[in-house]
Design an enzyme around this catalytic site. Sequence first.
Site, PDB file in Angstrom:
ATOM      1  N   CYS A 261       0.199   4.678 -11.675  1.00 35.58           N
ATOM      2  CA  CYS A 261       0.579   5.419 -10.461  1.00 35.58           C
ATOM      3  C   CYS A 261       1.812   6.303 -10.653  1.00 35.58           C
ATOM      4  CB  CYS A 261       0.790   4.455  -9.304  1.00 35.58           C
ATOM      5  SG  CYS A 261      -0.703   3.550  -8.902  1.00 35.58           S
TER       6      CYS A 261
ATOM      7  N   HIS B 140       4.648   8.322  -3.915  1.00 37.54           N
ATOM      8  CA  HIS B 140       3.295   7.892  -4.288  1.00 37.54           C
ATOM      9  C   HIS B 140       2.650   7.208  -3.088  1.00 37.54           C
ATOM     10  CE1 HIS B 140      -0.036   5.732  -5.837  1.00 37.54           C
ATOM     11  NE2 HIS B 140       0.587   4.566  -5.917  1.00 37.54           N
TER      12      HIS B 140
ATOM     13  N   ASN C 296      -5.201   5.595  -1.793  1.00 37.75           N
ATOM     14  CA  ASN C 296      -4.279   5.520  -2.937  1.00 37.75           C
ATOM     15  C   ASN C 296      -5.023   6.039  -4.167  1.00 37.75           C
ATOM     16  OD1 ASN C 296      -2.844   4.691  -5.213  1.00 37.75           O
ATOM     17  ND2 ASN C 296      -2.166   2.770  -4.302  1.00 37.75           N
TER      18      ASN C 296
HETATM   19  O1  UT7 Z   1      -0.427   1.966  -6.255  1.00 34.12           O
HETATM   20  C1  UT7 Z   1       0.187   1.067  -7.126  1.00 34.12           C
HETATM   21  C2  UT7 Z   1       1.088   0.134  -6.463  1.00 34.12           C
HETATM   22  N1  UT7 Z   1       0.379  -0.576  -5.436  1.00 34.12           N
HETATM   23  C3  UT7 Z   1       1.025  -0.981  -4.383  1.00 34.12           C
HETATM   24  O2  UT7 Z   1       2.207  -0.711  -4.269  1.00 34.12           O
HETATM   25  C4  UT7 Z   1       0.263  -1.808  -3.381  1.00 34.12           C
HETATM   26  C5  UT7 Z   1       1.127  -2.933  -2.942  1.00 34.12           C
HETATM   27  N2  UT7 Z   1       0.537  -3.908  -2.025  1.00 34.12           N
HETATM   28  C6  UT7 Z   1      -0.068  -3.594  -0.873  1.00 34.12           C
HETATM   29  O3  UT7 Z   1      -0.276  -2.458  -0.529  1.00 34.12           O
HETATM   30  C7  UT7 Z   1      -0.425  -4.731   0.032  1.00 34.12           C
HETATM   31  O4  UT7 Z   1       0.100  -5.916  -0.515  1.00 34.12           O
HETATM   32  C8  UT7 Z   1      -1.931  -4.887   0.277  1.00 34.12           C
HETATM   33  C9  UT7 Z   1      -2.451  -3.787   1.172  1.00 34.12           C
HETATM   34  C10 UT7 Z   1      -2.672  -4.908  -1.057  1.00 34.12           C
HETATM   35  C11 UT7 Z   1      -2.200  -6.202   0.977  1.00 34.12           C
HETATM   36  O5  UT7 Z   1      -1.462  -6.258   2.195  1.00 34.12           O
HETATM   37  P1  UT7 Z   1      -0.577  -7.527   2.535  1.00 34.12           P
HETATM   38  O6  UT7 Z   1      -0.064  -7.337   3.899  1.00 34.12           O
HETATM   39  O7  UT7 Z   1       0.420  -7.720   1.436  1.00 34.12           O
HETATM   40  O8  UT7 Z   1      -1.649  -8.661   2.560  1.00 34.12           O
HETATM   41  P2  UT7 Z   1      -1.733  -9.958   1.648  1.00 34.12           P
HETATM   42  O9  UT7 Z   1      -2.137  -9.609   0.267  1.00 34.12           O
HETATM   43  O10 UT7 Z   1      -0.506 -10.759   1.846  1.00 34.12           O
HETATM   44  O11 UT7 Z   1      -2.924 -10.683   2.341  1.00 34.12           O
HETATM   45  C12 UT7 Z   1      -2.846 -11.128   3.699  1.00 34.12           C
HETATM   46  C13 UT7 Z   1      -4.191 -11.710   4.087  1.00 34.12           C
HETATM   47  C14 UT7 Z   1      -4.745 -12.672   3.040  1.00 34.12           C
HETATM   48  O12 UT7 Z   1      -5.385 -13.706   3.724  1.00 34.12           O
HETATM   49  P3  UT7 Z   1      -4.638 -15.119   3.933  1.00 34.12           P
HETATM   50  O13 UT7 Z   1      -4.343 -15.610   2.553  1.00 34.12           O
HETATM   51  O14 UT7 Z   1      -3.400 -14.800   4.727  1.00 34.12           O
HETATM   52  O15 UT7 Z   1      -5.650 -15.915   4.678  1.00 34.12           O
HETATM   53  C15 UT7 Z   1      -5.770 -11.842   2.314  1.00 34.12           C
HETATM   54  O16 UT7 Z   1      -6.809 -12.619   1.767  1.00 34.12           O
HETATM   55  O17 UT7 Z   1      -5.143 -10.641   4.200  1.00 34.12           O
HETATM   56  C16 UT7 Z   1      -6.292 -10.977   3.430  1.00 34.12           C
HETATM   57  N3  UT7 Z   1      -6.910  -9.748   2.988  1.00 34.12           N
HETATM   58  C17 UT7 Z   1      -7.747  -9.035   3.742  1.00 34.12           C
HETATM   59  N4  UT7 Z   1      -8.236  -9.261   4.974  1.00 34.12           N
HETATM   60  C18 UT7 Z   1      -9.074  -8.340   5.491  1.00 34.12           C
HETATM   61  C19 UT7 Z   1      -6.732  -9.081   1.817  1.00 34.12           C
HETATM   62  N5  UT7 Z   1      -7.473  -7.958   1.794  1.00 34.12           N
HETATM   63  C20 UT7 Z   1      -8.110  -7.911   2.993  1.00 34.12           C
HETATM   64  C21 UT7 Z   1      -9.002  -6.988   3.580  1.00 34.12           C
HETATM   65  N6  UT7 Z   1      -9.456  -7.247   4.824  1.00 34.12           N
HETATM   66  N7  UT7 Z   1      -9.386  -5.852   2.939  1.00 34.12           N
END
Ligand code: UT7
Length: 343
Positions: free
Chosen positions: A123, A264, A294
């Site tokens: 990225c 980014h 992204n």
């Molecule tokens: O581009 C390169 C660099 N990349 C980044 O900088 C991305 C960095 N990270 C992020 O953008 C975020 O962490 C994400 C968008 C990937 C995830 O968001 P989050 O608020 O950090 O969610 P999380 O990973 O903590 O997950 C929260 C919950 C989980 O369920 P539990 O464990 O709380 O029951 C996940 O399983 O959301 C769940 N989850 C989803 N639910 C519905 C993960 N993906 C999804 C989804 N739909 N697509």
Amino acid sequence: MSGWATASGPGPGRAAVITGIGSYVPPDVVTNEDLVARLDTTDEWIRTRTGIATRHVVAPGTSTSDLAVEAGQRALKSAGSAVADGVVLATTTPDQPCPATAPAVAARLGLRGVPAFDVSAVCSGFLYGLATAAGLIAGGVAERVLLIAAEAFTTLIDPQDRGTAVIFADGAGAVVLRAGDPDEPGAVGPLVLGSDGELSHLIEVPAGGSRRRRAEPSAPQEQYFRMHGRDTYRHAVEHMTRASREALSRAGAGPADVDRFAAHQANARILTAVADRLEIPPARRLSNIEHVGNTAGASLPLLLAESAAAGRLTAGHRVLLTAFGGGLAWGATTLEWPDVKAF
Ligand code: UT7
């Protein structure tokens, strides 16, 4: 002229100056509703957690070089000349493991014979590519470099992984850089770059390289991209904020001098967190993640090109650029936006 310091080469006339910009996204669009139909997710989750509503994806048969050629052509058109004596392609998704994709892109652009190679910084690829192009110019290797960042990123994504399939998308952006003076508009400012390989496991495709070879048996998911979202998020905010502050300081400026903040497009919440920490007001933040998702290394030039075409980024704006991603690798720089028409 803003008075921002710039990254000059070893003498006058050797700064890298942006003189053209273009972008391209493939025509196929995937909406959140399309994803909801095949994954355990909701439109509300995707919008609130990422800020994405739609994204462009490559059709089967379209590869990174196809995107790169389109964006490259547009940047050359914007620069008003089809001439370049160097081509740098930042990509995570080369057309094939060997050779680099840039020579084929150069040849298709009518630039056969010029130095052409790929840069791999996920990225942060556009900022690492800017440093590379600036180095080619500063060292006298090239006078005009076409820097393209292109990603067919969805070809790495596990379609069943809701944690990544809703975020990543495809696209390309390109700039033409020419040798010029450090104090002219478009001159790339001091570049801050960094990496932390101890955390490479946070964003990776585990198999398919020289360590876990293609021919060796591996679980299908190991051939796909995976990301530890929450940890990555934390590091993204920290490093983009710190790199931004350092780039501004090296340019002799502060956050209050920033007219446009271009980060980014990782996730709308990350962008807000970084901009809030830097105290850059919402009206000065550029964003297109809602309709492009992204696009990894392509996201910064795609954002700049779209913002310039839409009139959100205009000549004289002092721009702060920052990126973060796999490696881990990050960076930031500043520049005064030049008088260019984006295509
Ligand atoms: O581009 C390169 C660099 N990349 C980044 O900088 C991305 C960095 N990270 C992020 O953008 C975020 O962490 C994400 C968008 C990937 C995830 O968001 P989050 O608020 O950090 O969610 P999380 O990973 O903590 O997950 C929260 C919950 C989980 O369920 P539990 O464990 O709380 O029951 C996940 O399983 O959301 C769940 N989850 C989803 N639910 C519905 C993960 N993906 C999804 C989804 N739909 N697509």
